[in-house]
Design an enzyme around this catalytic site. Structure first.
Site, PDB file in Angstrom:
ATOM      1  N   TYR A  43      31.531  38.107  28.283  1.00 41.30           N
ATOM      2  CA  TYR A  43      31.716  37.378  29.739  1.00 41.30           C
ATOM      3  C   TYR A  43      33.474  36.470  29.167  1.00 41.30           C
ATOM      4  O   TYR A  43      33.756  35.696  30.051  1.00 41.30           O
ATOM      5  CB  TYR A  43      31.626  37.098  31.276  1.00 41.30           C
ATOM      6  CG  TYR A  43      30.692  38.281  31.469  1.00 41.30           C
ATOM      7  CD1 TYR A  43      31.646  38.938  32.484  1.00 41.30           C
ATOM      8  CD2 TYR A  43      28.885  37.851  31.982  1.00 41.30           C
ATOM      9  CE1 TYR A  43      30.443  39.617  33.246  1.00 41.30           C
ATOM     10  CE2 TYR A  43      28.903  38.750  32.213  1.00 41.30           C
ATOM     11  CZ  TYR A  43      28.916  39.515  33.012  1.00 41.30           C
ATOM     12  OH  TYR A  43      28.824  40.669  33.809  1.00 41.30           O
ATOM     13  N   PHE A  51      33.879  31.105  38.155  1.00 41.88           N
ATOM     14  CA  PHE A  51      32.602  31.379  38.735  1.00 41.88           C
ATOM     15  C   PHE A  51      32.058  31.440  37.037  1.00 41.88           C
ATOM     16  O   PHE A  51      30.592  32.297  36.541  1.00 41.88           O
ATOM     17  CB  PHE A  51      32.584  32.546  39.165  1.00 41.88           C
ATOM     18  CG  PHE A  51      33.048  33.777  38.690  1.00 41.88           C
ATOM     19  CD1 PHE A  51      32.671  34.014  37.569  1.00 41.88           C
ATOM     20  CD2 PHE A  51      34.856  34.067  39.355  1.00 41.88           C
ATOM     21  CE1 PHE A  51      33.672  35.575  36.780  1.00 41.88           C
ATOM     22  CE2 PHE A  51      35.416  34.612  38.094  1.00 41.88           C
ATOM     23  CZ  PHE A  51      34.990  35.535  37.321  1.00 41.88           C
ATOM     24  N   THR A  85      33.262  45.117  43.575  1.00 46.01           N
ATOM     25  CA  THR A  85      32.855  43.505  42.627  1.00 46.01           C
ATOM     26  C   THR A  85      31.706  42.757  43.355  1.00 46.01           C
ATOM     27  O   THR A  85      30.524  43.343  43.231  1.00 46.01           O
ATOM     28  CB  THR A  85      33.678  43.157  42.024  1.00 46.01           C
ATOM     29  OG1 THR A  85      34.565  43.994  40.538  1.00 46.01           O
ATOM     30  CG2 THR A  85      32.823  41.583  41.256  1.00 46.01           C
ATOM     31  N   ARG A  96      26.875  49.206  44.221  1.00 44.94           N
ATOM     32  CA  ARG A  96      26.338  47.115  44.889  1.00 44.94           C
ATOM     33  C   ARG A  96      26.714  47.341  45.938  1.00 44.94           C
ATOM     34  O   ARG A  96      25.944  46.471  47.089  1.00 44.94           O
ATOM     35  CB  ARG A  96      27.688  46.707  44.053  1.00 44.94           C
ATOM     36  CG  ARG A  96      27.675  46.682  42.844  1.00 44.94           C
ATOM     37  CD  ARG A  96      28.856  46.231  42.147  1.00 44.94           C
ATOM     38  NE  ARG A  96      28.941  45.428  40.918  1.00 44.94           N
ATOM     39  CZ  ARG A  96      29.771  45.309  39.969  1.00 44.94           C
ATOM     40  NH1 ARG A  96      31.037  45.771  39.882  1.00 44.94           N
ATOM     41  NH2 ARG A  96      29.710  44.918  38.606  1.00 44.94           N
ATOM     42  N   ASN A 106      25.405  41.013  41.681  1.00 44.37           N
ATOM     43  CA  ASN A 106      26.282  42.412  42.132  1.00 44.37           C
ATOM     44  C   ASN A 106      25.465  43.649  41.318  1.00 44.37           C
ATOM     45  O   ASN A 106      25.768  44.189  41.170  1.00 44.37           O
ATOM     46  CB  ASN A 106      27.408  42.558  42.262  1.00 44.37           C
ATOM     47  CG  ASN A 106      28.219  42.307  40.605  1.00 44.37           C
ATOM     48  OD1 ASN A 106      27.573  41.749  39.581  1.00 44.37           O
ATOM     49  ND2 ASN A 106      29.589  41.951  40.356  1.00 44.37           N
ATOM     50  N   HIS A 109      26.504  45.909  36.022  1.00 43.52           N
ATOM     51  CA  HIS A 109      27.750  45.378  34.704  1.00 43.52           C
ATOM     52  C   HIS A 109      28.314  46.404  34.135  1.00 43.52           C
ATOM     53  O   HIS A 109      27.182  47.765  33.837  1.00 43.52           O
ATOM     54  CB  HIS A 109      28.037  44.408  33.479  1.00 43.52           C
ATOM     55  CG  HIS A 109      28.785  44.283  32.667  1.00 43.52           C
ATOM     56  ND1 HIS A 109      30.015  44.132  32.481  1.00 43.52           N
ATOM     57  CD2 HIS A 109      28.817  45.031  31.143  1.00 43.52           C
ATOM     58  CE1 HIS A 109      30.459  43.730  32.301  1.00 43.52           C
ATOM     59  NE2 HIS A 109      30.240  44.599  30.820  1.00 43.52           N
TER      60      HIS A 109
HETATM   61  N1  UDP Z   1      31.679  36.848  39.201  1.00 45.97           N
HETATM   62  C1  UDP Z   1      31.625  35.936  40.597  1.00 45.97           C
HETATM   63  N2  UDP Z   1      32.607  35.671  40.904  1.00 45.97           N
HETATM   64  C2  UDP Z   1      34.041  35.604  41.256  1.00 45.97           C
HETATM   65  C3  UDP Z   1      34.038  37.340  40.591  1.00 45.97           C
HETATM   66  C4  UDP Z   1      32.934  37.775  39.472  1.00 45.97           C
HETATM   67  O1  UDP Z   1      30.588  35.667  40.469  1.00 45.97           O
HETATM   68  O2  UDP Z   1      34.738  35.263  42.391  1.00 45.97           O
HETATM   69  C5  UDP Z   1      31.056  37.579  38.814  1.00 45.97           C
HETATM   70  C6  UDP Z   1      29.741  39.046  39.449  1.00 45.97           C
HETATM   71  O3  UDP Z   1      29.397  39.313  39.244  1.00 45.97           O
HETATM   72  C7  UDP Z   1      30.867  40.167  38.506  1.00 45.97           C
HETATM   73  C8  UDP Z   1      31.032  39.549  37.447  1.00 45.97           C
HETATM   74  O4  UDP Z   1      31.910  37.776  37.376  1.00 45.97           O
HETATM   75  O5  UDP Z   1      30.353  41.379  38.626  1.00 45.97           O
HETATM   76  C9  UDP Z   1      32.328  39.270  35.808  1.00 45.97           C
HETATM   77  O6  UDP Z   1      33.874  39.769  37.271  1.00 45.97           O
HETATM   78  P1  UDP Z   1      34.838  40.776  37.300  1.00 45.97           P
HETATM   79  O7  UDP Z   1      35.632  40.465  38.030  1.00 45.97           O
HETATM   80  O8  UDP Z   1      35.029  40.860  35.412  1.00 45.97           O
HETATM   81  O9  UDP Z   1      34.225  42.238  37.944  1.00 45.97           O
HETATM   82  P2  UDP Z   1      33.204  43.366  37.235  1.00 45.97           P
HETATM   83  O10 UDP Z   1      33.740  44.704  36.726  1.00 45.97           O
HETATM   84  O11 UDP Z   1      31.805  43.336  36.807  1.00 45.97           O
HETATM   85  O12 UDP Z   1      33.297  44.639  38.258  1.00 45.97           O
HETATM   86 MG    MG Z   2      34.224  42.857  34.470  1.00 51.51          MG
END
Ligand code: UDP
Ligand code: MG
Length: 148
Positions: A43, A51, A85, A96, A106, A109
């Site tokens: 990440y 976050f 997400t 999700r 959620n 990944h």
């Molecule tokens: N996340 C979170 N709060 C936020 C945004 C993201 O806890 O406001 C976490 C969530 O678990 C997410 C991960 O960070 O899956 C990565 O974020 P991303 O925007 O890349 O979402 P994804 O690609 O998983 O849909």
């Molecule tokens: Mg992502």
């Protein structure tokens, strides 16, 4: 990847089943306990965001299931199966959307581009751990030009 909440909630079978039923091919699969450094690396694009620390803590809090999934347009297909997400925004019918209502917890990944796959896959799998095979019904899952 099935995140720690998905494993703790015993949703591994259901989530894997959705990928299989869609017609995707599992080329690699294992249960891991993610190291802190690995979660930070996975990440790294989110480093500095509010976050981020909670996310790293969550991802290292219990076992996760990592998978390599192949198929026609697999990246896009998997992302669609995952849904938006945040669980409370995600459409019903998505992983999700059906199983979550949280921002961070959620369930899954998925790499979002070819570049992400190139970066993320080697974090969890060596070449040797991936298995090449073909499902006998492939001819009924995708048309000939889509098979590779
Ligand atoms: N996340 C979170 N709060 C936020 C945004 C993201 O806890 O406001 C976490 C969530 O678990 C997410 C991960 O960070 O899956 C990565 O974020 P991303 O925007 O890349 O979402 P994804 O690609 O998983 O849909
Ligand atoms: Mg992502």
């Amino acid at each position: 990847m099935i995140k720690p909440d998905g494993v703790q909630r015993r949703l591994v079978g259901k989530i894997v089943q959705r990928l299989e039923e869609k017609g995707l091919r599992i080329a690699g699969l294992k249960l891991i306990r993610m190291e802190h450094k690995t979660a930070e690396n996975l990440y790294s694009v989110h480093k500095g965001k509010p976050f981020y620390d909670g996310l790293v803590k969550f991802m290292t809090s219990g076992p996760a299931v990592v998978m390599v999934v192949e198929g026609f347009n697999a990246i896009e297909v998997v992302r669609k199966l995952m849904g938006a997400t945040f669980g409370f925004n995600a459409e019903p019918g998505t992983i999700r959307g059906d199983y979550g209502c949280s921002k961070g917890f959620n369930l899954v990944h998925g790499s979002d581009s070819v570049d992400s796959v190139k970066r993320e896959l080697p974090i969890f799998f060596t070449e040797k751990e991936l298995v090449a095979y073909e499902h006998p019904d492939l001819a009924w899952v995708v048309e000939e030009p889509e098979r590779k």
